[in-house]
Design a protein around this motif. Structure first.
Motif, PDB file in Angstrom:
ATOM      1  N   LEU A 153       0.879  -1.213  -0.084  1.00 39.11           N
ATOM      2  CA  LEU A 153      -0.131  -0.059  -0.001  1.00 39.11           C
ATOM      3  C   LEU A 153       0.919   1.312   0.014  1.00 39.11           C
ATOM      4  N   GLY A 154       2.051   1.154   0.067  1.00 39.93           N
ATOM      5  CA  GLY A 154       2.880   2.181   0.116  1.00 39.93           C
ATOM      6  C   GLY A 154       3.027   2.960   1.459  1.00 39.93           C
ATOM      7  N   TYR A 155       2.580   2.358   2.506  1.00 40.91           N
ATOM      8  CA  TYR A 155       2.604   2.873   3.818  1.00 40.91           C
ATOM      9  C   TYR A 155       3.853   2.983   4.537  1.00 40.91           C
ATOM     10  N   ALA A 156       4.336   1.485   4.272  1.00 44.99           N
ATOM     11  CA  ALA A 156       5.857   1.375   4.765  1.00 44.99           C
ATOM     12  C   ALA A 156       6.897   1.657   3.417  1.00 44.99           C
ATOM     13  N   PRO A 157       7.822   2.270   3.672  1.00 45.54           N
ATOM     14  CA  PRO A 157       8.731   2.501   2.509  1.00 45.54           C
ATOM     15  C   PRO A 157       9.326   1.224   1.793  1.00 45.54           C
ATOM     16  N   SER A 158       9.764   1.216   0.767  1.00 45.03           N
ATOM     17  CA  SER A 158      10.328  -0.066   0.396  1.00 45.03           C
ATOM     18  C   SER A 158      11.924  -0.012   0.838  1.00 45.03           C
ATOM     19  N   ASN A 159      12.481   0.880   1.154  1.00 42.50           N
ATOM     20  CA  ASN A 159      13.744   0.852   1.787  1.00 42.50           C
ATOM     21  C   ASN A 159      13.766   0.675   3.238  1.00 42.50           C
ATOM     22  N   SER A 160      14.438  -0.508   3.631  1.00 44.46           N
ATOM     23  CA  SER A 160      14.187  -0.903   4.836  1.00 44.46           C
ATOM     24  C   SER A 160      14.955  -0.125   5.937  1.00 44.46           C
ATOM     25  N   ASP A 161      15.938   0.619   5.542  1.00 41.40           N
ATOM     26  CA  ASP A 161      16.584   1.588   6.636  1.00 41.40           C
ATOM     27  C   ASP A 161      15.729   2.619   6.784  1.00 41.40           C
ATOM     28  N   ARG A 162      14.895   3.048   6.044  1.00 36.26           N
ATOM     29  CA  ARG A 162      13.648   4.125   6.398  1.00 36.26           C
ATOM     30  C   ARG A 162      12.727   3.714   7.161  1.00 36.26           C
ATOM     31  N   ARG A 163      12.316   2.440   6.831  1.00 35.40           N
ATOM     32  CA  ARG A 163      10.924   1.884   7.491  1.00 35.40           C
ATOM     33  C   ARG A 163      10.599   2.270   8.922  1.00 35.40           C
ATOM     34  N   GLU A 164      11.617   1.732   9.924  1.00 33.88           N
ATOM     35  CA  GLU A 164      11.135   1.959  11.196  1.00 33.88           C
ATOM     36  C   GLU A 164      11.075   3.446  11.574  1.00 33.88           C
ATOM     37  N   GLY A 165      11.703   4.508  11.028  1.00 28.10           N
ATOM     38  CA  GLY A 165      11.495   5.818  11.299  1.00 28.10           C
ATOM     39  C   GLY A 165      10.118   6.248  10.578  1.00 28.10           C
ATOM     40  N   GLY A 293      -7.305   5.388  -4.201  1.00 27.37           N
ATOM     41  CA  GLY A 293      -7.361   4.617  -5.216  1.00 27.37           C
ATOM     42  C   GLY A 293      -8.706   4.441  -5.677  1.00 27.37           C
ATOM     43  N   MET A 294      -9.522   4.817  -5.072  1.00 29.96           N
ATOM     44  CA  MET A 294     -11.016   4.579  -5.269  1.00 29.96           C
ATOM     45  C   MET A 294     -11.848   5.847  -4.992  1.00 29.96           C
ATOM     46  N   GLN A 295     -11.502   7.048  -4.948  1.00 28.34           N
ATOM     47  CA  GLN A 295     -12.066   8.172  -4.070  1.00 28.34           C
ATOM     48  C   GLN A 295     -13.450   8.398  -4.623  1.00 28.34           C
ATOM     49  N   LEU A 363      -4.917  -6.150  -2.888  1.00 27.59           N
ATOM     50  CA  LEU A 363      -3.924  -5.060  -2.733  1.00 27.59           C
ATOM     51  C   LEU A 363      -2.638  -5.391  -3.564  1.00 27.59           C
ATOM     52  N   ALA A 364      -2.415  -6.609  -4.156  1.00 28.13           N
ATOM     53  CA  ALA A 364      -1.361  -6.812  -4.898  1.00 28.13           C
ATOM     54  C   ALA A 364      -1.893  -6.327  -6.551  1.00 28.13           C
ATOM     55  N   GLU A 365      -2.952  -6.093  -6.652  1.00 28.27           N
ATOM     56  CA  GLU A 365      -3.381  -5.409  -7.677  1.00 28.27           C
ATOM     57  C   GLU A 365      -3.097  -3.966  -7.936  1.00 28.27           C
ATOM     58  N   GLY A 366      -2.969  -3.196  -6.879  1.00 31.98           N
ATOM     59  CA  GLY A 366      -2.568  -1.636  -6.635  1.00 31.98           C
ATOM     60  C   GLY A 366      -3.553  -0.931  -7.191  1.00 31.98           C
ATOM     61  N   ASP A 367      -3.040   0.018  -8.183  1.00 34.35           N
ATOM     62  CA  ASP A 367      -3.675   0.985  -8.933  1.00 34.35           C
ATOM     63  C   ASP A 367      -5.020   0.415  -9.907  1.00 34.35           C
ATOM     64  N   ALA A 368      -4.574  -0.752 -10.163  1.00 30.08           N
ATOM     65  CA  ALA A 368      -5.509  -1.529 -11.090  1.00 30.08           C
ATOM     66  C   ALA A 368      -6.770  -2.223 -10.418  1.00 30.08           C
ATOM     67  N   LEU A 369      -6.758  -2.002  -9.305  1.00 27.16           N
ATOM     68  CA  LEU A 369      -7.964  -2.727  -8.519  1.00 27.16           C
ATOM     69  C   LEU A 369      -9.076  -2.487  -8.968  1.00 27.16           C
ATOM     70  N   PRO A 370      -9.651  -1.312  -8.734  1.00 27.37           N
ATOM     71  CA  PRO A 370     -11.102  -1.013  -9.249  1.00 27.37           C
ATOM     72  C   PRO A 370     -11.469  -1.681 -10.541  1.00 27.37           C
ATOM     73  N   ASP A 371     -10.802  -1.690 -11.619  1.00 28.14           N
ATOM     74  CA  ASP A 371     -11.143  -2.272 -12.839  1.00 28.14           C
ATOM     75  C   ASP A 371     -10.942  -3.967 -12.498  1.00 28.14           C
ATOM     76  N   PHE A 372     -10.092  -4.404 -11.979  1.00 25.32           N
ATOM     77  CA  PHE A 372      -9.925  -5.920 -11.747  1.00 25.32           C
ATOM     78  C   PHE A 372     -11.280  -6.660 -10.779  1.00 25.32           C
ATOM     79  N   ILE A 376     -13.363 -10.139 -10.676  1.00 22.93           N
ATOM     80  CA  ILE A 376     -13.636 -11.189  -9.523  1.00 22.93           C
ATOM     81  C   ILE A 376     -15.123 -11.124  -9.323  1.00 22.93           C
ATOM     82  N   PHE A 377     -15.750 -10.183  -9.467  1.00 20.68           N
ATOM     83  CA  PHE A 377     -17.286 -10.047  -9.079  1.00 20.68           C
ATOM     84  C   PHE A 377     -17.953 -10.783  -9.954  1.00 20.68           C
ATOM     85  N   ALA A 378     -17.422 -10.930 -11.286  1.00 27.56           N
ATOM     86  CA  ALA A 378     -18.204 -11.542 -12.462  1.00 27.56           C
ATOM     87  C   ALA A 378     -18.108 -13.040 -12.221  1.00 27.56           C
ATOM     88  N   SER A 379     -16.854 -13.554 -11.749  1.00 32.04           N
ATOM     89  CA  SER A 379     -16.659 -14.922 -11.608  1.00 32.04           C
ATOM     90  C   SER A 379     -17.440 -15.379 -10.424  1.00 32.04           C
TER      91      SER A 379
END
Length: 436
Positions: A153-165, A293-295, A363-372, A376-379
């Motif tokens: 979700l981009g809440y925690a940074p991908s860089n581990s050195d910055r994550r805790e801070g 992502g779905m305002q 969450l793995a779908e990221g920005d593409a979630l609304p369309d995907f 899922i719902f059709a299936s």
């Protein structure tokens, strides 16, 4: 030899045959359960109630295919789909179905292989999010889920050195927001804010009513603080009923870092105020990232949801014309049942113990979630295609409002996701499937 993507996609289809049996029709594909019984002992996923052990890793072969083999083709599929924007022909659909029917040679997905892949991605100084998304799409080991969700979700940074801070700073920021907006007397609120807080207070006890954990006073208060603080800071939408449901997967996943065993045995009273505050903060920020992502799903008149419901109707017509025609002849509008699906992201439609697994894919779908979500719902809907075609209007409405998913397990969900992926690969980037 053929295009690498074509070979990989055909392999995926052969693998999916281990779960599904395909039948082809002009212009559509229907996927149904295979007729031979599955060995249920081979389908159990790692429980949320325990961590991986050596025996899990050594003897953890679970599925002929989970959504994992599907997820590994996603990036190539998107590139291939972009290059070919024509409507899938009856011939290509027939070929797809023929591939499904070939004898499955697919390899099994093992706990050990998946766990090693996750550990490799998470152990580096900088997490490669695209690789993490491909892994997470087919499910995250429960004890890694809090870390993975924060990253996706981009809440925690991908860089581990910055994550805790960063997490420490964001958690303190949430505390300040609660003090500024929630921990104040009503006299300092506007009439609209008082009304909104009362609505949240009414909705919290109704949230996931079949799970006793959510009836605890401390849990309700945590939800109330999260939802009210979010609503105050997002005035374009404010609080909308249904957002309370969306907070629950985050609450349970982040609490799992502090509470063990079955959720039925959990007690918020066992946690220190600091731990509760950290959990609430993580929920708040992750909910904010998700809804960013779905305002337009939750602004006035919820136009985003209405748009997706229309697209879902068109997609179902494209995939399964008989059930689409029957629903239309009976006068059933998709808004009568699918609005709630989009509003609550299926949380009210499936057993709660499956929600976190579903949200791994969300969450793995990221920005593409609304369309995907449409796929899922059709299936999900077409799981009951044969049943729906036998029902008249009133019975169909009742059926769709009380779907028989109480006894669903992870395999049922995997089949929904596998079908959704296949249809997305076939029909996405083909605008004609949304036209009359």
């Amino acid at each position: 030899m053929g295009h690498p993507y074509t070979r990989r996609f055909n392999q995926t289809l052969r693998n999916v045959q281990g779960l599904l049996k395909g039948r082809s029709f002009p212009g559509k594909v229907l996927i149904t359960r295979r007729s031979d019984p599955l060995d249920q002992s081979a389908l159990q996923s790692p429980s949320n109630n325990r961590r991986f052990s050596n025996s899990d890793i050594e003897h953890g072969e679970q599925l002929d295919i989970s959504a994992e083999d599907v997820s590994q083709t996603r990036s190539n599929a998107n590139a291939s789909s972009s290059a070919n924007k024509t409507k899938p022909s009856a011939e290509s659909t027939e070929n797809t179905s023929n591939e499904v029917q070939k004898t499955v040679m697919g390899a099994r997905s093992t706990d050990s292989a998946r766990l090693m892949k996750f550990q490799k991605e998470l152990s580096g100084t900088t997490v490669v999010l695209e690789k993490l998304r491909e892994l997470a799409w087919s499910g995250v080991p429960p004890y890694l889920r809090p870390t993975v969700w924060r990253l996706l979700l981009g809440y925690a940074p991908s860089n581990s050195d910055r994550r805790e801070g960063v997490l420490k700073r964001k958690r303190l920021e949430y505390l300040d927001c609660v003090a500024q907006y929630y921990d104040i007397p009503d006299i300092e609120r506007t009439d609209e804010e008082i009304s909104m807080l009362r609505q949240i207070a009414v909705d919290c006890p109704r949230t996931v009513p079949d799970v006793s954990f959510f009836q605890q006073v401390e849990v309700r208060k945590s939800l109330e603080r999260i939802l009210y603080t979010w609503a105050i800071r997002h005035p374009a939408s404010g609080y909308v009923q249904g957002i309370n449901d969306l907070a629950t997967p985050f609450l349970v996943v982040f609490l799992s870092e502090y509470l063990s065993g079955s959720i039925d045995t959990w007690s918020m009273a066992d946690l220190s105020p600091e731990k509760i505050s950290n959990v609430e903060a993580d929920c708040y920020w992750c909910l904010s990232k998700l809804l960013d992502g779905m305002q337009d799903h939750y602004t006035f008149a919820q136009p985003g949801i209405q748009r997706l419901v229309f697209k879902l109707k068109e997609l179902v017509r494209r995939i399964d014309e008989p059930v689409s025609t029957h629903m239309e002849e009976q006068g059933l509008e998709f808004l009568q049942f699918a609005f709630r699906w989009f509003n609550c992201l299926l949380i009210r439609e499936i057993p709660f113990h499956l929600v976190a697994r579903l949200w791994d894919t969300y969450l793995a779908e990221g920005d593409a979630l609304p369309d995907f979500l449409m796929y899922i719902f059709a299936s999900f809907l077409l799981t009951w295609s044969d049943k729906l075609q036998k029902l008249e209007f009133q019975d169909m409405v009742m059926f769709l409002q009380h779907l028989p998913t109480r006894n669903w397990n992870e395999m049922d969900l995997e089949m929904v996701l596998s079908r959704a992926y296949m249809w997305h690969t076939m029909f996405n980037k083909s605008p004609s499937h949304f036209s009359g």
